[in-house]
Design a protein around this motif. Structure first.
Motif, PDB file in Angstrom:
ATOM      1  N   ALA A  92      76.549  50.308  39.451  1.00  0.00           N
ATOM      2  CA  ALA A  92      76.524  51.747  39.174  1.00  0.00           C
ATOM      3  C   ALA A  92      75.312  52.403  39.818  1.00  0.00           C
ATOM      4  CB  ALA A  92      76.524  51.983  37.670  1.00  0.00           C
ATOM      5  N   GLY A  93      74.165  51.728  39.794  1.00  0.00           N
ATOM      6  CA  GLY A  93      72.961  52.289  40.408  1.00  0.00           C
ATOM      7  C   GLY A  93      73.115  52.440  41.911  1.00  0.00           C
ATOM      8  N   VAL A  94      73.647  51.413  42.572  1.00  0.00           N
ATOM      9  CA  VAL A  94      73.851  51.483  44.019  1.00  0.00           C
ATOM     10  C   VAL A  94      74.868  52.559  44.370  1.00  0.00           C
ATOM     11  CG1 VAL A  94      74.689  50.219  46.032  1.00  0.00           C
ATOM     12  CG2 VAL A  94      73.202  49.071  44.374  1.00  0.00           C
ATOM     13  N   ALA A  95      75.963  52.622  43.594  1.00  0.00           N
ATOM     14  CA  ALA A  95      76.998  53.619  43.859  1.00  0.00           C
ATOM     15  C   ALA A  95      76.461  55.032  43.694  1.00  0.00           C
ATOM     16  CB  ALA A  95      78.184  53.397  42.922  1.00  0.00           C
ATOM     17  N   SER A  96      75.588  55.232  42.725  1.00  0.00           N
ATOM     18  CA  SER A  96      75.037  56.571  42.514  1.00  0.00           C
ATOM     19  C   SER A  96      74.130  56.987  43.668  1.00  0.00           C
ATOM     20  CB  SER A  96      74.264  56.615  41.193  1.00  0.00           C
ATOM     21  OG  SER A  96      73.103  55.805  41.236  1.00  0.00           O
ATOM     22  N   VAL A  97      73.371  56.058  44.226  1.00  0.00           N
ATOM     23  CA  VAL A  97      72.517  56.373  45.376  1.00  0.00           C
ATOM     24  C   VAL A  97      73.377  56.715  46.585  1.00  0.00           C
ATOM     25  CG1 VAL A  97      70.790  55.473  46.978  1.00  0.00           C
ATOM     26  CG2 VAL A  97      70.617  54.952  44.534  1.00  0.00           C
ATOM     27  N   VAL A  98      74.447  55.959  46.791  1.00  0.00           N
ATOM     28  CA  VAL A  98      75.361  56.246  47.891  1.00  0.00           C
ATOM     29  C   VAL A  98      75.983  57.634  47.715  1.00  0.00           C
ATOM     30  CG1 VAL A  98      77.529  55.563  48.991  1.00  0.00           C
ATOM     31  CG2 VAL A  98      75.851  53.816  48.345  1.00  0.00           C
ATOM     32  N   ALA A  99      76.377  57.950  46.481  1.00  0.00           N
ATOM     33  CA  ALA A  99      76.973  59.262  46.213  1.00  0.00           C
ATOM     34  C   ALA A  99      75.972  60.379  46.480  1.00  0.00           C
ATOM     35  CB  ALA A  99      77.456  59.330  44.767  1.00  0.00           C
ATOM     36  N   LEU A 100      74.698  60.168  46.128  1.00  0.00           N
ATOM     37  CA  LEU A 100      73.671  61.176  46.377  1.00  0.00           C
ATOM     38  C   LEU A 100      73.493  61.414  47.873  1.00  0.00           C
ATOM     39  CD1 LEU A 100      71.344  63.021  45.437  1.00  0.00           C
ATOM     40  CD2 LEU A 100      69.861  60.990  45.445  1.00  0.00           C
ATOM     41  N   VAL A 101      73.417  60.343  48.653  1.00  0.00           N
ATOM     42  CA  VAL A 101      73.259  60.471  50.104  1.00  0.00           C
ATOM     43  C   VAL A 101      74.476  61.170  50.710  1.00  0.00           C
ATOM     44  CG1 VAL A 101      73.035  59.202  52.265  1.00  0.00           C
ATOM     45  CG2 VAL A 101      71.741  58.473  50.248  1.00  0.00           C
ATOM     46  N   LEU A 102      75.680  60.809  50.229  1.00  0.00           N
ATOM     47  CA  LEU A 102      76.898  61.425  50.745  1.00  0.00           C
ATOM     48  C   LEU A 102      76.924  62.922  50.460  1.00  0.00           C
ATOM     49  CD1 LEU A 102      79.755  61.318  51.953  1.00  0.00           C
ATOM     50  CD2 LEU A 102      80.600  60.742  49.651  1.00  0.00           C
ATOM     51  N   LEU A 103      76.558  63.308  49.254  1.00  0.00           N
ATOM     52  CA  LEU A 103      76.575  64.722  48.905  1.00  0.00           C
ATOM     53  C   LEU A 103      75.564  65.514  49.731  1.00  0.00           C
ATOM     54  CD1 LEU A 103      76.998  64.655  45.016  1.00  0.00           C
ATOM     55  CD2 LEU A 103      78.689  65.244  46.750  1.00  0.00           C
ATOM     56  N   ARG A 149      66.480  57.104  39.372  1.00  0.00           N
ATOM     57  CA  ARG A 149      65.954  55.964  38.626  1.00  0.00           C
ATOM     58  C   ARG A 149      66.220  54.666  39.386  1.00  0.00           C
ATOM     59  NH1 ARG A 149      66.271  56.300  32.187  1.00  0.00           N
ATOM     60  NH2 ARG A 149      64.558  54.877  31.667  1.00  0.00           N
ATOM     61  N   ALA A 150      67.394  54.565  40.017  1.00  0.00           N
ATOM     62  CA  ALA A 150      67.709  53.376  40.806  1.00  0.00           C
ATOM     63  C   ALA A 150      66.772  53.252  41.997  1.00  0.00           C
ATOM     64  CB  ALA A 150      69.162  53.436  41.272  1.00  0.00           C
ATOM     65  N   ILE A 151      66.451  54.376  42.633  1.00  0.00           N
ATOM     66  CA  ILE A 151      65.516  54.337  43.763  1.00  0.00           C
ATOM     67  C   ILE A 151      64.114  53.971  43.282  1.00  0.00           C
ATOM     68  CG2 ILE A 151      64.429  55.716  45.571  1.00  0.00           C
ATOM     69  CD1 ILE A 151      67.009  57.377  45.690  1.00  0.00           C
ATOM     70  N   SER A 152      63.692  54.533  42.163  1.00  0.00           N
ATOM     71  CA  SER A 152      62.363  54.234  41.622  1.00  0.00           C
ATOM     72  C   SER A 152      62.202  52.755  41.292  1.00  0.00           C
ATOM     73  CB  SER A 152      62.113  55.065  40.359  1.00  0.00           C
ATOM     74  OG  SER A 152      62.145  56.448  40.634  1.00  0.00           O
ATOM     75  N   ALA A 153      63.308  52.124  40.900  1.00  0.00           N
ATOM     76  CA  ALA A 153      63.230  50.715  40.500  1.00  0.00           C
ATOM     77  C   ALA A 153      62.847  49.806  41.654  1.00  0.00           C
ATOM     78  CB  ALA A 153      64.569  50.277  39.897  1.00  0.00           C
ATOM     79  N   VAL A 154      63.140  50.216  42.891  1.00  0.00           N
ATOM     80  CA  VAL A 154      62.821  49.361  44.044  1.00  0.00           C
ATOM     81  C   VAL A 154      61.587  49.847  44.794  1.00  0.00           C
ATOM     82  CG1 VAL A 154      65.231  48.682  44.309  1.00  0.00           C
ATOM     83  CG2 VAL A 154      64.379  50.670  45.562  1.00  0.00           C
TER      84      VAL A 154
END
Length: 457
Positions: A92-103, A149-154
Motif C-alpha cells: 500500500a505504501g509503494v502504491a500510494s507513492v506511485v499514485a502521487l507521482v502519477l497524479l 509517510r512511506a517516503i519518510s520511512a526510507v
C-alpha cells in the motif's frame, strides 16, 4: 440557583444559535436539495431539530453507568496474519507513492480541463470526498497509504530533536484552516498546475518536518494526518496488535476522552468549522457581505481571511461557553477545562455527518469519470461520462446531518456518564450541549436549502 442555571443555559443556547447560523452546513453541491421535495424547508429544519431533541430525551432514560460502559466496551475481534498485514502495508505504501507521482505528472501533462484531468478528479472526488468518507465509515487506513509517510520511512533523519510542546498546540489547526482558505480563494480545485504546485509545496514542508521530528510530525503537526486520525476514532473498525476489532461507532471517542488535550479541542472545532466554511462562502448572506467589503476597497483575500478566522473564533467560543454552562448545570467540582476537553469528541460525528452530506453525491457523480480517466489519464476523451443522480438523492444529505447529530448525542451522553457520578448530574451536564445540537441541526438543515451564490473571489 436553579433559575440562574436555567437562565445561563438559555443564554448559551441562544448565543450558540445566533453565532452558528452562518457557519453551519451549506454546500453548492447540495444547494436546492430542499426544493426537490414537497415539504417546506422550515418544516424539514424543525423536524430535524425535533429528532435530535427527542434522541436526547430517549438517551436520558439510559442512566445505568455499568450498562453504558458495557455497551461502549462491546467489540468483536478479527484475527489477522501479522506477516500478511505487514506485506500489505508495504504494498500500500509503494502504491500510494506511485499514485502521487502519477497524479503530479498528469497535472502538468494532461489536458487542463478539470473534468478531464485525473489529478483534479482524483484528489477532490476520489480522495477528499470518497476516501475521507471511508475513514469514518470503516476505519483509518491513512497511516498505511500515506505516500509522504512511506517516503519518510526510507529517508534518513537529519535530527533526533523532539517536537516542542508549543508545536502541538496550534500548527495543525492553523494548517487545516489555511488549506480550507486556500481551497476557497484560489482555483486549486479546478487548475491542475496550481494543484500540483500546492502538493509539491506541501510535500517539501512535510518531508522536511518528518526528517527533523520523525513520526511525531505526522501525529501532531501534519493537518491531513490529524484529520484522518480524528475521523478514524468514529469508525467501527480498528487495528490492534492482535488483528482488528469491530466496535460500536463512536465508542473510541468515549474511551479517548480521558486523553483529550487542549490541542484536540482546537483542532476538532476547526474540523467542524472547516466542513462548513465551504458552504458558508456560497450563501447569499456571506457573498453579499463580502462584495460590500470588496466594493469599499477591502481586498477580497483579506475578507476571506477575516471570515475564516472570526468564524473559527466564534465557533470555538460557543463550544467553550457551552462547556462552562454544562459544568454549572451539573453542579460539579469538575473544572470547565476538563469538561471542554472530555466532551470535544462528541463534535466528531457532526463533522462526519456534514462531510458525508456535502460529498457523497459529489463522489458518486464522478465515479464513471474516474474509471475512464484511470484507463487513459494523459489523453482522455473529449466527453467523459458522469453519473446522474436521482432527484431524491439530495434529501439524503439532510438525513446524514441528522444522523451525525444523533450519534453526537449518544457520544456526549456516554462521556457524561463516565465523567460525572450519580444519575442526574450527567444528564444535567448535557443540557447546553443537547440544546446547542438541536439549534445546530435546525440551522444547518435550513442552510442546505439556501440558493447557491458564487463568491466574489
Amino acid at each position: 440557583m436553579r433559575r440562574r442555571d436555567a437562565g445561563r443555559a438559555l443564554v448559551a443556547v441562544l448565543a450558540a444559535s445566533l453565532l452558528a447560523e452562518p457557519v453551519l452546513a451549506h454546500s453548492g453541491s447540495l444547494a436546492g436539495s430542499l426544493t426537490s421535495t414537497s415539504v417546506p424547508s422550515w418544516l424539514v429544519a424543525v423536524s430535524g431539530g425535533g429528532l435530535v431533541g427527542a434522541s436526547f430525551l430517549f438517551t436520558s432514560f439510559a442512566t445505568d453507568h455499568e450498562f453504558i460502559a458495557w455497551l461502549n466496551d462491546r467489540r468483536l475481534g478479527l484475527p489477522s496474519a501479522a506477516s500478511l498485514s505487514r506485506w500489505l502495508g508495504r504494498v500500500a505504501g509503494v502504491a500510494s507513492v506511485v499514485a502521487l507521482v502519477l497524479l503530479l505528472a498528469v497535472a502538468f501533462l494532461a489536458p487542463a480541463d478539470p473534468r478531464r484531468n485525473l489529478a483534479i478528479v482524483g484528489v477532490w472526488a476520489a480522495w477528499w470526498a470518497g476516501y475521507t468518507a471511508s475513514v469514518y465509515l470503516l476505519g483509518n487506513s491513512w497511516p498505511a497509504v500515506n505516500p509522504w509517510r512511506a517516503i519518510s520511512a526510507v529517508l534518513p533523519r537529519v535530527s533526533e530533536r523532539e517536537l516542542p510542546a508549543s508545536a502541538r498546540n496550534w500548527p495543525a489547526t492553523a494548517g487545516l484552516l489555511g488549506m480550507v482558505w486556500l481551497e476557497v480563494v484560489t482555483p486549486v480545485a479546478s487548475d491542475p498546475v496550481l494543484l500540483a504546485t500546492v502538493v509539491l509545496a506541501y510535500t517539501a514542508v512535510t518531508l522536511a518536518g518528518a526528517a527533523v521530528f520523525g513520526e511525531e510530525w505526522y501525529e501532531s503537526v501534519d493537518p491531513i494526518s490529524r484529520v484522518f486520525s480524528v475521523y478514524g476514532r468514529l469508525a467501527p473498525f480498528r487495528r490492534t496488535a492482535d488483528g482488528f476489532t469491530v466496535e460500536l461507532p463512536g465508542s473510541r471517542l468515549v474511551h479517548d476522552a480521558d486523553g483529550a488535550t487542549g490541542a484536540d479541542v482546537r483542532f476538532v472545532v476547526a474540523l467542524v468549522w472547516a466542513t462548513s466554511f465551504d458552504g458558508l462562502v456560497s450563501t447569499p448572506a456571506f457573498a453579499g457581505t463580502a462584495r460590500w467589503f470588496v466594493d469599499v476597497g477591502v481586498p477580497a483575500l483579506a475578507v476571506y481571511v477575516a471570515g475564516i478566522v472570526a468564524g473559527y473564533a466564534l465557533f470555538l467560543g460557543v463550544y467553550r461557553f457551552a462547556a462552562r454552562v454544562g459544568r454549572r448545570t451539573a453542579e460539579s467540582y469538575v473544572s470547565a477545562g476538563t469538561v471542554e476537553r472530555r466532551f470535544v469528541g462528541s463534535l466528531v460525528p457532526i463533522a462526519a455527518g456534514y462531510h458525508l452530506a456535502h460529498f457523497l453525491g459529489y463522489f458518486l457523480t464522478f465515479v464513471p469519470t474516474l474509471e475512464v480517466l484511470a484507463l487513459d489519464p494523459f489523453t482522455p476523451p473529449q466527453n467523459v461520462p458522469v453519473a446522474v443522480l436521482p432527484d431524491w438523492f439530495g434529501s439524503l444529505g439532510l438525513a446524514f446531518v441528522v444522523l451525525g447529530h444523533l450519534l453526537a448525542i449518544w457520544v456526549a451522553h456516554s462521556i457524561a456518564f463516565e465523567t460525572f457520578t450519580g444519575r442526574l448530574q450527567p444528564i444535567r451536564s448535557q443540557y447546553p450541549f443537547a440544546l446547542v445540537m438541536v439549534f445546530y441541526t435546525m440551522t444547518s438543515m435550513w442552510l442546505l436549502g439556501q440558493p447557491y451564490v458564487a463568491p466574489p473571489v
